[in-house]
Design an enzyme around this catalytic site. Structure first.
Site, PDB file in Angstrom:
ATOM      1  N   HIS A   1       0.798  -1.231   0.000  1.00 53.66           N
ATOM      2  CA  HIS A   1       0.000   0.000   0.000  1.00 53.66           C
ATOM      3  C   HIS A   1       0.830   1.281   0.000  1.00 53.66           C
ATOM      4  O   HIS A   1       0.280   2.370  -0.159  1.00 53.66           O
ATOM      5  CB  HIS A   1      -0.994  -0.012   1.168  1.00 53.66           C
ATOM      6  CG  HIS A   1      -2.332   0.565   0.824  1.00 53.66           C
ATOM      7  ND1 HIS A   1      -3.458   0.369   1.588  1.00 53.66           N
ATOM      8  CD2 HIS A   1      -2.731   1.362  -0.206  1.00 53.66           C
ATOM      9  CE1 HIS A   1      -4.480   1.021   1.033  1.00 53.66           C
ATOM     10  NE2 HIS A   1      -4.059   1.625  -0.055  1.00 53.66           N
TER      11      HIS A   1
ATOM     12  N   ASP B   1      -9.897  -0.209   4.110  1.00 49.01           N
ATOM     13  CA  ASP B   1      -8.716  -0.831   4.707  1.00 49.01           C
ATOM     14  C   ASP B   1      -9.022  -1.190   6.166  1.00 49.01           C
ATOM     15  O   ASP B   1      -9.834  -0.527   6.803  1.00 49.01           O
ATOM     16  CB  ASP B   1      -7.561   0.212   4.660  1.00 49.01           C
ATOM     17  CG  ASP B   1      -6.170  -0.384   4.764  1.00 49.01           C
ATOM     18  OD1 ASP B   1      -5.991  -1.391   5.454  1.00 49.01           O
ATOM     19  OD2 ASP B   1      -5.254   0.216   4.156  1.00 49.01           O
TER      20      ASP B   1
ATOM     21  N   HIS C   1      -6.617  -0.767   8.116  1.00 47.15           N
ATOM     22  CA  HIS C   1      -5.625   0.152   8.696  1.00 47.15           C
ATOM     23  C   HIS C   1      -5.802   1.552   8.111  1.00 47.15           C
ATOM     24  O   HIS C   1      -6.279   1.708   6.983  1.00 47.15           O
ATOM     25  CB  HIS C   1      -4.206  -0.339   8.357  1.00 47.15           C
ATOM     26  CG  HIS C   1      -3.977  -1.779   8.694  1.00 47.15           C
ATOM     27  ND1 HIS C   1      -4.155  -2.790   7.763  1.00 47.15           N
ATOM     28  CD2 HIS C   1      -3.605  -2.375   9.850  1.00 47.15           C
ATOM     29  CE1 HIS C   1      -3.888  -3.953   8.335  1.00 47.15           C
ATOM     30  NE2 HIS C   1      -3.554  -3.741   9.606  1.00 47.15           N
TER      31      HIS C   1
ATOM     32  N   ASP D   1      -3.149   3.693   7.641  1.00 50.01           N
ATOM     33  CA  ASP D   1      -1.961   3.991   6.816  1.00 50.01           C
ATOM     34  C   ASP D   1      -1.659   5.485   6.779  1.00 50.01           C
ATOM     35  O   ASP D   1      -1.291   6.051   5.743  1.00 50.01           O
ATOM     36  CB  ASP D   1      -2.141   3.431   5.392  1.00 50.01           C
ATOM     37  CG  ASP D   1      -2.228   1.910   5.380  1.00 50.01           C
ATOM     38  OD1 ASP D   1      -1.919   1.278   6.400  1.00 50.01           O
ATOM     39  OD2 ASP D   1      -2.621   1.343   4.332  1.00 50.01           O
TER      40      ASP D   1
ATOM     41  N   HIS E   1       4.304   1.239   4.026  1.00 54.10           N
ATOM     42  CA  HIS E   1       2.905   0.929   3.662  1.00 54.10           C
ATOM     43  C   HIS E   1       1.924   1.334   4.770  1.00 54.10           C
ATOM     44  O   HIS E   1       0.721   1.384   4.500  1.00 54.10           O
ATOM     45  CB  HIS E   1       2.715  -0.542   3.257  1.00 54.10           C
ATOM     46  CG  HIS E   1       2.613  -1.514   4.393  1.00 54.10           C
ATOM     47  ND1 HIS E   1       1.927  -2.709   4.278  1.00 54.10           N
ATOM     48  CD2 HIS E   1       3.122  -1.482   5.644  1.00 54.10           C
ATOM     49  CE1 HIS E   1       2.025  -3.365   5.436  1.00 54.10           C
ATOM     50  NE2 HIS E   1       2.745  -2.654   6.274  1.00 54.10           N
TER      51      HIS E   1
ATOM     52  N   ASP F   1      -7.460  -1.761   0.032  1.00 56.85           N
ATOM     53  CA  ASP F   1      -6.526  -2.739   0.589  1.00 56.85           C
ATOM     54  C   ASP F   1      -7.316  -4.031   0.807  1.00 56.85           C
ATOM     55  O   ASP F   1      -8.349  -4.019   1.487  1.00 56.85           O
ATOM     56  CB  ASP F   1      -5.986  -2.183   1.917  1.00 56.85           C
ATOM     57  CG  ASP F   1      -4.907  -3.040   2.560  1.00 56.85           C
ATOM     58  OD1 ASP F   1      -4.951  -4.283   2.413  1.00 56.85           O
ATOM     59  OD2 ASP F   1      -4.037  -2.460   3.235  1.00 56.85           O
TER      60      ASP F   1
ATOM     61  N   GLU G   1      -1.998  -5.216  -1.647  1.00 58.03           N
ATOM     62  CA  GLU G   1      -1.695  -6.105  -0.513  1.00 58.03           C
ATOM     63  C   GLU G   1      -2.142  -7.549  -0.706  1.00 58.03           C
ATOM     64  O   GLU G   1      -2.210  -8.319   0.260  1.00 58.03           O
ATOM     65  CB  GLU G   1      -2.225  -5.531   0.816  1.00 58.03           C
ATOM     66  CG  GLU G   1      -1.625  -4.161   1.196  1.00 58.03           C
ATOM     67  CD  GLU G   1      -0.208  -4.211   1.776  1.00 58.03           C
ATOM     68  OE1 GLU G   1       0.320  -5.326   1.979  1.00 58.03           O
ATOM     69  OE2 GLU G   1       0.383  -3.112   1.997  1.00 58.03           O
TER      70      GLU G   1
HETATM   71  N1  ARG Z   1      -0.241   0.523  11.382  1.00 61.12           N
HETATM   72  C1  ARG Z   1       0.764  -0.447  11.085  1.00 61.12           C
HETATM   73  C2  ARG Z   1       2.029   0.268  10.603  1.00 61.12           C
HETATM   74  O1  ARG Z   1       2.096   1.454  10.587  1.00 61.12           O
HETATM   75  C3  ARG Z   1       0.274  -1.464  10.061  1.00 61.12           C
HETATM   76  C4  ARG Z   1       0.039  -0.912   8.695  1.00 61.12           C
HETATM   77  C5  ARG Z   1      -0.509  -1.931   7.730  1.00 61.12           C
HETATM   78  N2  ARG Z   1      -0.677  -1.356   6.418  1.00 61.12           N
HETATM   79  C6  ARG Z   1      -1.055  -2.011   5.331  1.00 61.12           C
HETATM   80  N3  ARG Z   1      -1.061  -1.322   4.196  1.00 61.12           N
HETATM   81  N4  ARG Z   1      -1.382  -3.275   5.346  1.00 61.12           N
HETATM   82  O2  ARG Z   1       2.982  -0.352  10.241  1.00 61.12           O
HETATM   83 MN    MN Z   2      -3.399  -0.441   3.648  1.00 64.81          MN
HETATM   84 MN    MN Z   3      -4.388  -2.757   5.602  1.00 63.63          MN
END
Ligand code: ARG
Ligand code: MN
Ligand code: MN
Length: 314
Positions: free
Chosen positions: A96, A119, A121, A123, A136, A227, A272
């Protein structure tokens, strides 16, 4: 619909191998043929090629900044070109972090976008708040105007021009948000439909409100950044950071059907998908097929059925 597809086989925004195989797997599952069969004009621009970066030492906590910056600069140019050719752009990731280049390239062609980010998350970590250093988990922070005073200089990131306002972003499906990210979301007043709101309101109301919100002033083109880990891991287990309690297949598809019907979808990221994180062939194919179905939903495929406008009954 006229669709331009770009593959971005890139994984260095996070530590797990395999996510660079996403674009070719999604194609191998018949994406182009299926979009054509539903009436789309499709041009596949192939995969972006990325430069090898030697000595990509971390800057503070941030891992592989030079490779991520360089890859996204190339992706940005590729997305810009697809938009200039008049297509809705589909970017197949890859991790991502690629949203940096995809949104940047989209904004270069269309300035003033709204972003719908689906998502588990957010991000939205900055290089200084990120608990992992994986880019990501940070792409939104580089793109939002309001955060720029908090973003340190990174090698190969100087080409990025922040291009999205906090008020033009909607998140859907969140359920794993770092404390620092939660603070940023509240500070900037960003609209969030976490899984709690999906439970409370139902996905139909979430999408109605999402569109009321993003269309409240002017109708901007939509960048949908999807995502695959937004979906529940029972459907899409082959991904790097799965989180229980996600969107059902039906909720995931409903989002795409609703966005498609706005007529304003201008670019889509599908990121992802990581076959190496699937434990069986079934886990991999379930994840890849979900990605294909979500993209089909973005381009008019309806569960009620479809038929061509010029159809003549024999
Ligand atoms: N919040 C966590 C980080 O900053 C997980 C991020 C997951 N992101 C994703 N694109 N799957 O690392
Ligand atoms: Mn993501
Ligand atoms: Mn994610």
């Amino acid at each position: 619909h006229s669709v331009g597809i770009i593959g971005a086989p890139f994984s260095k925004g996070q530590p797990r191998d395999g996510v660079e195989k996403g674009p070719d797997l999604i194609r191998a599952a018949g994406l182009v043929e299926k979009l054509k069969a539903q009436g789309c004009a499709v041009r596949d621009y192939g995969n972006v090629t990325f430069e090898e970066v030697a000595n990509d030492e971390p800057i503070g906590n941030v891992k592989r900044p030079r490779a991520v910056g360089s890859a996204n600069q190339r992706l940005s140019a590729a997305v810009h070109a697809v938009k200039n050719d008049g297509h809705t752009c589909v970017m197949l990731g890859g991790d991502h972090s690629l949203a940096i280049g995809s949104i940047q390239g989209h904004a270069a062609a269309k300035k003033d976008l709204s972003v719908v980010w689906v998502d588990a998350h957010a991000d939205i970590n900055t290089p200084l708040t990120s608990p992992t250093g994986n880019i990501h988990g940070q792409p939104m922070s580089y793109l939002i105007h309001e955060l720029q005073s908090k973003i340190p200089v990174l090698p190969n990131f100087s080409w990025i021009k922040p291009c999205v306002s906090a008020k033009d972003i909607v998140y859907i499906g969140l359920r794993d948000v770092d404390p620092e990210e939660h603070h940023i979301l509240k500070l900037l007043g960003i609209k969030v439909y976490s899984m709690t709101e999906v439970d409370r309101l139902g996905i139909a109301k979430v999408m109605e409100e999402t569109c009321d919100y993003i269309f409240s002033k002017v109708k901007k083109p939509i960048h949908l950044s999807y995502d695959i880990d937004a979906l529940d891991p029972s459907i899409s287990p082959a991904t790097g950071t799965p989180v229980v309690g996600g969107l059902t297949y039906r909720e995931g598809i409903y989002i795409t059907e609703h966005i498609s019907q706005t007529g304003l979808l201008s670019a889509v990221d599908m990121v992802e998908v990581n076959p190496k994180r699937g434990r069986t062939d079934d886990e991999i194919s379930s994840t890849v097929n979900a990605a294909v179905d979500l993209i089909r939903g973005c381009f008019g495929k309806l569960r009620e059925g479809n038929h061509p406008a010029d159809y003549k009954m024999p």
